[in-house]
Structures are given as structure tokens and as C-alpha cells.
Design a protein around this motif. Structure first.
Motif, mmCIF file in Angstrom:
data_model
loop_
_atom_site.group_PDB
_atom_site.id
_atom_site.type_symbol
_atom_site.label_atom_id
_atom_site.label_comp_id
_atom_site.label_asym_id
_atom_site.label_seq_id
_atom_site.Cartn_x
_atom_site.Cartn_y
_atom_site.Cartn_z
ATOM 1 N N ILE A 31 0.062 17.913 -10.406
ATOM 2 C CA ILE A 31 -1.171 17.840 -9.623
ATOM 3 C C ILE A 31 -0.818 17.982 -8.139
ATOM 4 C CG2 ILE A 31 -3.189 16.447 -9.016
ATOM 5 C CD1 ILE A 31 -3.116 17.346 -11.977
ATOM 6 N N LYS A 32 -1.237 19.098 -7.548
ATOM 7 C CA LYS A 32 -0.985 19.314 -6.123
ATOM 8 C C LYS A 32 -1.891 18.392 -5.320
ATOM 9 C CE LYS A 32 0.509 24.050 -6.492
ATOM 10 N NZ LYS A 32 0.338 25.419 -6.014
ATOM 11 N N HIS A 33 -1.296 17.762 -4.310
ATOM 12 C CA HIS A 33 -2.066 16.819 -3.503
ATOM 13 C C HIS A 33 -1.348 16.570 -2.183
ATOM 14 C CE1 HIS A 33 0.971 14.393 -5.479
ATOM 15 N NE2 HIS A 33 0.836 13.503 -4.502
ATOM 16 N N GLN A 34 -2.053 15.914 -1.296
ATOM 17 C CA GLN A 34 -1.441 15.461 -0.048
ATOM 18 C C GLN A 34 -1.802 13.998 0.144
ATOM 19 O OE1 GLN A 34 -3.163 18.198 2.744
ATOM 20 N NE2 GLN A 34 -4.869 16.846 3.190
ATOM 21 N N VAL A 35 -0.986 13.308 0.926
ATOM 22 C CA VAL A 35 -1.205 11.891 1.190
ATOM 23 C C VAL A 35 -1.411 11.715 2.691
ATOM 24 C CG1 VAL A 35 -0.209 9.571 1.095
ATOM 25 C CG2 VAL A 35 0.239 11.198 -0.765
ATOM 26 N N GLU A 36 -2.448 10.976 3.034
ATOM 27 C CA GLU A 36 -2.698 10.601 4.420
ATOM 28 C C GLU A 36 -2.759 9.082 4.477
ATOM 29 O OE1 GLU A 36 -6.154 12.750 5.738
ATOM 30 O OE2 GLU A 36 -5.181 14.678 5.412
ATOM 31 N N TRP A 37 -2.541 8.538 5.651
ATOM 32 C CA TRP A 37 -2.444 7.081 5.796
ATOM 33 C C TRP A 37 -3.489 6.558 6.783
ATOM 34 C CZ3 TRP A 37 0.644 5.141 2.225
ATOM 35 C CH2 TRP A 37 1.657 5.955 1.715
ATOM 36 N N SER A 68 1.643 9.024 -5.976
ATOM 37 C CA SER A 68 1.889 10.391 -5.523
ATOM 38 C C SER A 68 2.996 11.042 -6.344
ATOM 39 C CB SER A 68 2.253 10.380 -4.033
ATOM 40 O OG SER A 68 2.587 11.681 -3.595
ATOM 41 N N ASN A 69 4.086 10.319 -6.581
ATOM 42 C CA ASN A 69 5.184 10.846 -7.394
ATOM 43 C C ASN A 69 4.730 11.125 -8.823
ATOM 44 O OD1 ASN A 69 6.978 10.756 -5.245
ATOM 45 N ND2 ASN A 69 7.728 8.718 -5.770
ATOM 46 N N PHE A 70 3.929 10.223 -9.370
ATOM 47 C CA PHE A 70 3.397 10.398 -10.725
ATOM 48 C C PHE A 70 2.560 11.681 -10.796
ATOM 49 C CE2 PHE A 70 -0.161 9.818 -13.663
ATOM 50 C CZ PHE A 70 0.506 9.598 -14.853
ATOM 51 N N LEU A 71 1.661 11.869 -9.838
ATOM 52 C CA LEU A 71 0.817 13.071 -9.827
ATOM 53 C C LEU A 71 1.664 14.332 -9.683
ATOM 54 C CD1 LEU A 71 -2.159 11.821 -7.615
ATOM 55 C CD2 LEU A 71 -2.179 12.227 -10.097
ATOM 56 N N VAL A 94 0.845 -1.196 0.000
ATOM 57 C CA VAL A 94 0.000 0.000 0.000
ATOM 58 C C VAL A 94 0.883 1.250 0.000
ATOM 59 C CG1 VAL A 94 -1.665 1.345 1.353
ATOM 60 C CG2 VAL A 94 -1.972 -1.122 1.085
ATOM 61 N N ARG A 95 1.910 1.259 0.836
ATOM 62 C CA ARG A 95 2.807 2.408 0.910
ATOM 63 C C ARG A 95 3.543 2.591 -0.416
ATOM 64 N NH1 ARG A 95 7.912 3.001 0.962
ATOM 65 N NH2 ARG A 95 8.325 0.807 1.405
ATOM 66 N N VAL A 96 4.081 1.498 -0.950
ATOM 67 C CA VAL A 96 4.861 1.563 -2.188
ATOM 68 C C VAL A 96 4.009 2.098 -3.337
ATOM 69 C CG1 VAL A 96 6.066 0.163 -3.928
ATOM 70 C CG2 VAL A 96 6.487 -0.230 -1.490
ATOM 71 N N ILE A 97 2.838 1.535 -3.543
ATOM 72 C CA ILE A 97 1.965 1.952 -4.649
ATOM 73 C C ILE A 97 1.486 3.388 -4.444
ATOM 74 C CG2 ILE A 97 -0.227 1.511 -5.837
ATOM 75 C CD1 ILE A 97 1.972 -0.569 -6.439
ATOM 76 N N THR A 98 1.094 3.733 -3.224
ATOM 77 C CA THR A 98 0.633 5.100 -2.950
ATOM 78 C C THR A 98 1.736 6.107 -3.253
ATOM 79 O OG1 THR A 98 -0.912 4.303 -1.259
ATOM 80 C CG2 THR A 98 -0.337 6.644 -1.197
#
Length: 128
Positions: free
Chosen positions: A109-115, A101-104, A93-97
Motif C-alpha cells: 500500500i503506497k502511502h506517506q506519513v505526516e506528523w 506504515s511498515n505494515f502497509l 504515536v511515532r512508534v505506532i505510526t
């Protein structure tokens, strides 16, 4: 080592139609990275096309919320967000996310990641 059950990507200042041309590539990368439909590339094209039609019309896409190793869940909300979800704790999950995120980020594409903040995760945690 932290356990991950879901990665939550929240995009900022974007409409769904702004992701036309990006979402399909991201979804293809997700399906390939998670080794889903390796023996049926036509299925990947169908899933991507279904999502592309929604994106093109500025509608929330389906993502990939079918039975499988991992899913991209696009919740019903007014936010432009989605979850990378797996029914069990997994470093995948961490690896794919992080890859998504890097792709975006590369696409601007501005974004944030939460877990581990998916409602289903919170309900499961409460039952323990």
C-alpha cells in the motif's frame, strides 16, 4: 527530541475495498500494540468486524475513535487517510505510526506519513 501528537497516514491510488484483509489485521495490531482491550479480546473482534463490513462495501471505516489511550481517526474527506492520535505528546504515536506504515508498505500500500498536522492539533497549538 521531536514531540508527536498525531501521525497522519495518507494512502495513494487505493479504494477502501482494496484494504479488505489488511485493515482488520492493522487495526488488531494497533489495539494490541496500544494495549487496549487486553482483558477483552472479544471487543477487539467486534471492532474489527464493524470496520471490515465498511471496508468490504468500499465505505470509509470507523477506525477506532472511542475513548482510549490512542485512537485511529478516519476523517470525513474524499482521501483515503487516517490519523494515529493521542491527546498528549507521546513517542508512542511515532512508534505506532511507524509500525503501521511498515505494515502497509509490506502489503504494497503506497502511502506517506505526516506528523502533527491534524486540524485539532493546529487549533490547540493556536490557543497556547
Amino acid at each position: 527530541m521531536k514531540k508527536y501528537w498525531n501521525g497522519h497516514i495518507i494512502m495513494e491510488n487505493v479504494e477502501w475495498k482494496d484494504l479488505d484483509g489488511i485493515w482488520g489485521d492493522m487495526l488488531t495490531m494497533f489495539l494490541e500494540e496500544t494495549k487496549q482491550f487486553r482483558d477483552n479480546p472479544e471487543m477487539i473482534r467486534i471492532i474489527v468486524e464493524e470496520n471490515r463490513i465498511d471496508i468490504k462495501h468500499n465505505r470509509k471505516p470507523e477506525g477506532f475513535n472511542r475513548e482510549g489511550r490512542m485512537r485511529i481517526v478516519v476523517p470525513i474527506s474524499n482521501k483515503k487517510e487516517f490519523y494515529i492520535y493521542r491527546g498528549v505528546y507521546s513517542d508512542d504515536v511515532r512508534v505506532i505510526t511507524e509500525k503501521i506504515s511498515n505494515f502497509l508498505a509490506e502489503k504494497g500500500i503506497k502511502h506517506q506519513v505526516e506528523w502533527n498536522d491534524m486540524l485539532l492539533f493546529k487549533l490547540k497549538k493556536r490557543r497556547r
